[in-house]
Design a protein around this motif. Structure first.
Motif, mmCIF file in Angstrom:
data_model
loop_
_atom_site.group_PDB
_atom_site.id
_atom_site.type_symbol
_atom_site.label_atom_id
_atom_site.label_comp_id
_atom_site.label_asym_id
_atom_site.label_seq_id
_atom_site.Cartn_x
_atom_site.Cartn_y
_atom_site.Cartn_z
ATOM 1 N N ALA A 103 0.816 -1.212 0.000
ATOM 2 C CA ALA A 103 0.000 0.000 0.000
ATOM 3 C C ALA A 103 0.850 1.263 0.000
ATOM 4 O O ALA A 103 0.387 2.339 -0.415
ATOM 5 C CB ALA A 103 -0.938 -0.001 1.208
ATOM 6 N N GLN A 104 2.115 1.153 0.439
ATOM 7 C CA GLN A 104 3.010 2.308 0.429
ATOM 8 C C GLN A 104 3.529 2.607 -0.975
ATOM 9 O O GLN A 104 4.051 3.697 -1.241
ATOM 10 C CB GLN A 104 4.189 2.060 1.368
ATOM 11 N N GLY A 105 3.439 1.613 -1.866
ATOM 12 C CA GLY A 105 3.782 1.833 -3.269
ATOM 13 C C GLY A 105 5.261 1.772 -3.606
ATOM 14 O O GLY A 105 5.635 1.994 -4.755
ATOM 15 N N LYS A 106 6.113 1.456 -2.627
ATOM 16 C CA LYS A 106 7.555 1.405 -2.871
ATOM 17 C C LYS A 106 8.043 -0.038 -2.848
ATOM 18 O O LYS A 106 7.572 -0.841 -2.038
ATOM 19 C CB LYS A 106 8.319 2.196 -1.805
ATOM 20 N N ALA A 107 8.991 -0.349 -3.713
ATOM 21 C CA ALA A 107 9.592 -1.681 -3.695
ATOM 22 C C ALA A 107 10.189 -1.974 -2.324
ATOM 23 O O ALA A 107 10.707 -1.078 -1.641
ATOM 24 C CB ALA A 107 10.665 -1.796 -4.770
ATOM 25 N N VAL A 108 10.111 -3.222 -1.916
ATOM 26 C CA VAL A 108 10.629 -3.674 -0.627
ATOM 27 C C VAL A 108 11.950 -4.396 -0.863
ATOM 28 O O VAL A 108 12.059 -5.234 -1.771
ATOM 29 C CB VAL A 108 9.630 -4.619 0.060
ATOM 30 N N ASP A 215 20.570 -2.711 -6.681
ATOM 31 C CA ASP A 215 20.690 -1.300 -6.299
ATOM 32 C C ASP A 215 20.970 -0.387 -7.489
ATOM 33 O O ASP A 215 20.348 0.682 -7.609
ATOM 34 C CB ASP A 215 21.768 -1.130 -5.231
ATOM 35 N N PRO A 216 21.895 -0.751 -8.388
ATOM 36 C CA PRO A 216 22.100 0.113 -9.557
ATOM 37 C C PRO A 216 20.835 0.300 -10.394
ATOM 38 O O PRO A 216 20.600 1.405 -10.904
ATOM 39 C CB PRO A 216 23.195 -0.618 -10.343
ATOM 40 N N TRP A 217 20.042 -0.740 -10.528
ATOM 41 C CA TRP A 217 18.782 -0.593 -11.268
ATOM 42 C C TRP A 217 17.863 0.401 -10.572
ATOM 43 O O TRP A 217 17.352 1.346 -11.187
ATOM 44 C CB TRP A 217 18.076 -1.933 -11.416
ATOM 45 N N LEU A 218 17.640 0.200 -9.282
ATOM 46 C CA LEU A 218 16.728 1.071 -8.539
ATOM 47 C C LEU A 218 17.225 2.515 -8.566
ATOM 48 O O LEU A 218 16.428 3.454 -8.736
ATOM 49 C CB LEU A 218 16.603 0.580 -7.097
ATOM 50 N N GLN A 219 18.531 2.709 -8.404
ATOM 51 C CA GLN A 219 19.079 4.057 -8.400
ATOM 52 C C GLN A 219 18.971 4.702 -9.771
ATOM 53 O O GLN A 219 18.655 5.892 -9.880
ATOM 54 C CB GLN A 219 20.530 4.002 -7.924
ATOM 55 N N SER A 220 19.205 3.926 -10.826
ATOM 56 C CA SER A 220 19.122 4.495 -12.171
ATOM 57 C C SER A 220 17.702 4.876 -12.541
ATOM 58 O O SER A 220 17.483 5.767 -13.357
ATOM 59 C CB SER A 220 19.677 3.504 -13.201
ATOM 60 N N GLU A 221 16.732 4.212 -11.916
ATOM 61 C CA GLU A 221 15.326 4.518 -12.157
ATOM 62 C C GLU A 221 14.789 5.585 -11.196
ATOM 63 O O GLU A 221 13.632 6.001 -11.319
ATOM 64 C CB GLU A 221 14.482 3.241 -12.009
ATOM 65 N N GLY A 222 15.604 5.992 -10.248
ATOM 66 C CA GLY A 222 15.179 6.994 -9.272
ATOM 67 C C GLY A 222 14.094 6.502 -8.345
ATOM 68 O O GLY A 222 13.239 7.281 -7.899
ATOM 69 N N LEU A 223 14.129 5.217 -8.002
ATOM 70 C CA LEU A 223 13.064 4.606 -7.204
ATOM 71 C C LEU A 223 13.427 4.567 -5.723
ATOM 72 O O LEU A 223 14.525 4.143 -5.348
ATOM 73 C CB LEU A 223 12.785 3.190 -7.692
ATOM 74 N N ASP A 224 12.507 5.000 -4.883
ATOM 75 C CA ASP A 224 12.651 4.853 -3.441
ATOM 76 C C ASP A 224 12.268 3.435 -3.030
ATOM 77 O O ASP A 224 11.480 2.773 -3.702
ATOM 78 C CB ASP A 224 11.762 5.849 -2.706
ATOM 79 N N VAL A 225 12.823 2.983 -1.916
ATOM 80 C CA VAL A 225 12.544 1.627 -1.447
ATOM 81 C C VAL A 225 12.189 1.649 0.036
ATOM 82 O O VAL A 225 12.443 2.631 0.745
ATOM 83 C CB VAL A 225 13.751 0.698 -1.666
ATOM 84 N N GLN A 226 11.611 0.542 0.487
ATOM 85 C CA GLN A 226 11.371 0.305 1.901
ATOM 86 C C GLN A 226 12.263 -0.855 2.330
ATOM 87 O O GLN A 226 12.281 -1.899 1.675
ATOM 88 C CB GLN A 226 9.917 -0.103 2.153
ATOM 89 N N GLU A 227 13.012 -0.704 3.407
ATOM 90 C CA GLU A 227 13.855 -1.775 3.920
ATOM 91 C C GLU A 227 13.101 -2.574 4.977
ATOM 92 O O GLU A 227 12.400 -2.015 5.817
ATOM 93 C CB GLU A 227 15.124 -1.209 4.548
#
Length: 259
Positions: A103-108, A215-227
Motif C-alpha cells: 500500500a506504500q507503493g515502494k519496492a521492498v 541497487d544500480p537498477w533502482l538508483q538508475s530509475e530513481g526509485l525509493d525503497v522500503q527496507e
C-alpha cells in the motif's frame, strides 16, 4: 479506497524445508529439471522456465518462473534460509504486513548490509573473484545492454553498503522492466565467464553477481525503497563467518561454502 493488490512471495529451495503456511508464500523447487520433483512445491521447470540454468543462476530460476508464469500485482523473492521479518510463523512476514507494505507503493528490499572495511567490489573479489573476471563480465553485460547504467553500477561497487541476497517485493510495473534488464545483462555476462575450472560452489557465480544489479537498477530509475529486516532460519556461526571474512580480505582465501 482502491482494490487491494495481490502479493505473492516466491520461496526458492532446492530441498525439502520448512515453509510458511501463509498463502502469501509460494515454495518453488529450483533446479527441478535435474532432480525429482518435491511434493508441495511449484517447480521451476514448469511453463516458461530456465530451470536448466539453476547450477549457475541459483534462486533466479525461481524468479524467472514466477515472473513469467504467475499473475499477481506484486511479486517477491526470498530464500528458504532467509525471509523478510514479520510477526508470522517463526518471525516471517505475514500477508497483512505484505499488503501494508504494498500500500506504500515502494519496492521492498532487505535491510542493507554494511561491510565497513570493504567495498562491495573488494569484498566480492576477495571472497569469490580474485582475478576480477566475474565483476568484469558483469560490467560488460551492463555496458552491452544499457551503457547509461554503467555509472550506477560502478558507483555501487565502490560503496560499502548495499541491499543483498536477491530479496525484494516489487510491483509489476517495476518487476517487469527489472527482470527483462537483469536477465539480458546476465546472459551477456555468463557468456564472458570461463566456467571450466570452477567447482559446483563457485559455478553459482551468475546468481552471486546478480545481487550487485538490484541497487544500480533502482538508483538508475530513481526509485525509493522500503527496507525490511532479514530473518534467518538457521543459526549463524558468527565466529566462522567473521574468520572467513577476514581470511578472505587479508590472506586471499576464497569462500568455499555458504554461511
Amino acid at each position: 479506497m482502491g482494490e487491494a493488490q495481490t502479493v505473492k512471495i516466491l520461496v526458492a529451495s532446492h530441498k525439502p524445508y520448512w515453509m510458511p503456511s501463509d498463502p502469501l508464500y509460494q515454495p518453488v523447487q529450483v533446479g527441478a529439471a535435474q532432480h525429482e520433483h518435491l511434493e508441495g512445491f511449484a517447480h521451476d521447470d514448469e511453463g516458461d522456465n530456465i530451470s536448466e540454468k539453476n547450477p549457475r543462476y541459483c534462486e533466479l530460476t525461481a524468479l524467472w518462473w514466477g515472473w513469467r508464469n504467475l499473475s499477481c500485482d506484486w511479486l517477491g523473492l526470498v530464500h528458504y534460509r532467509r525471509h523478510f521479518a514479520g510477526s508470522g510463523e517463526r518471525g516471517v512476514l505475514t500477508s497483512e504486513e505484505a499488503a501494508a507494505l504494498a500500500a506504500q507503493g515502494k519496492a521492498v528490499v532487505a535491510k542493507a548490509r554494511n561491510y565497513h572495511i570493504e567495498t562491495i567490489a573488494s569484498h566480492y573479489r576477495h571472497t569469490f573473484d580474485q582475478d576480477g573476471s566475474q565483476l568484469g563480465a558483469l560490467r560488460e553485460g551492463v555496458r552491452a545492454v544499457s551503457p547509461e547504467r554503467l555509472k550506477y553500477l560502478d558507483a555501487y561497487l565502490n560503496q560499502t553498503r548495499g541491499h543483498m541476497f536477491n530479496m525484494f517485493i516489487m510491483p509489476r510495473d517495476v518487476l517487469d522492466p527489472y527482470c527483462t534488464w537483469l536477465f539480458d545483462v546476465l546472459e551477456v555476462a555468463e557468456g564472458l565467464i570461463d566456467f571450466r575450472d570452477l567447482n559446483d560452489f563457485h559455478a553459482r557465480c551468475v546468481g552471486r553477481i546478480s545481487e550487485r544489479l538490484l541497487d544500480p537498477w533502482l538508483q538508475s530509475e530513481g526509485l525509493d525503497v522500503q527496507e525490511v529486516r532479514v530473518k534467518g532460519m538457521e543459526r549463524t556461526n558468527w565466529l566462522k563467518k567473521g574468520g572467513s571474512f577476514l581470511a578472505a580480505k587479508f590472506f586471499n582465501k576464497r569462500y568455499e561454502a555458504s554461511f
